[in-house]
Each structure stands twice: as C-alpha cells, then as structure tokens.
Design a protein around this motif. Structure first.
Motif, short mmCIF file in Angstrom:
data_model
loop_
_atom_site.label_atom_id
_atom_site.label_comp_id
_atom_site.label_asym_id
_atom_site.label_seq_id
_atom_site.Cartn_x
_atom_site.Cartn_y
_atom_site.Cartn_z
N ARG A 29 0.83 -1.21 0.00
CA ARG A 29 0.00 0.00 0.00
C ARG A 29 0.86 1.26 0.00
NH1 ARG A 29 -3.47 -3.37 2.76
NH2 ARG A 29 -2.52 -3.03 4.79
N PHE A 63 -6.36 -5.16 -3.49
CA PHE A 63 -5.23 -4.95 -4.39
C PHE A 63 -5.64 -5.47 -5.76
CE2 PHE A 63 -3.32 -5.42 -0.21
CZ PHE A 63 -2.44 -4.34 -0.18
N ILE A 114 0.97 -5.97 -8.97
CA ILE A 114 -0.08 -5.17 -8.34
C ILE A 114 0.05 -3.74 -8.83
CG2 ILE A 114 -1.01 -4.31 -6.15
CD1 ILE A 114 -1.52 -7.33 -6.73
N PHE A 148 -4.55 -0.15 -5.31
CA PHE A 148 -5.27 -0.55 -4.10
C PHE A 148 -6.50 0.34 -4.01
CE2 PHE A 148 -6.27 -0.27 0.46
CZ PHE A 148 -6.41 -1.62 0.73
#
Length: 81
Positions: free
Chosen positions: A12, A55, A47, A50
């Motif tokens: 994050r 995610f 990824i 978020f």
C-alpha cells in the motif's frame, strides 16, 4: 518495537508513493498464506492499484493480500554445483 512496513502494508505504501507495478505474492487469506501458497503459478502478480480494500493486479483480478517479493536468478554456487 519494529515499525518497519512489511507485507500488504508495504505494498500500500509503495502504491501511495506512486510505484506502478509491484511484483507480489498474493492471497485472499493473509500475508503469511500468500508467502506459503505456491501451488502452480497463480501465487504472484503485478499489483497496480489498491482500491476499496482490494489490491488489483495488471489483469484486473482483486486480492485481499499482496506481499512485495524479489526474484533473482539462481547461480551455480546457490545450487551447490
């Protein structure tokens, strides 16, 4: 006390910093499970976002946990050959 970011918290933070694609071990149960659930090739993903508690990888799949990982090619000495 260790305040170093790890696991999904680190992912994050990297996304908030502006990183675009973060190679992660992913899972829907926990960070620990993400690092242990290596069945097939479905345990890693890039990824990219978020949002709303999930995610998202570059193909759009949502995951609850994403742990940043590093991949490095093994050497002959690593393999004791």
């Amino acid at each position: 006390m260790n305040n170093e970011l790890r696991g999904s918290d680190l992912t994050r933070a990297l996304l908030a910093r502006g990183d675009k694609q973060i190679w992660c071990a992913v899972d829907d149960d926990s960070d620990e499970q993400a690092m242990m659930d290596h069945c097939g090739n479905d345990f890693t993903a890039y990824i990219v976002e978020f949002k709303d508690g999930f995610f998202y990888c570059n193909c759009g799949t949502a995951w609850l946990f994403a742990v940043p990982i590093k991949t490095v090619a093994a050497t002959q000495s690593d393999m004791n050959i």
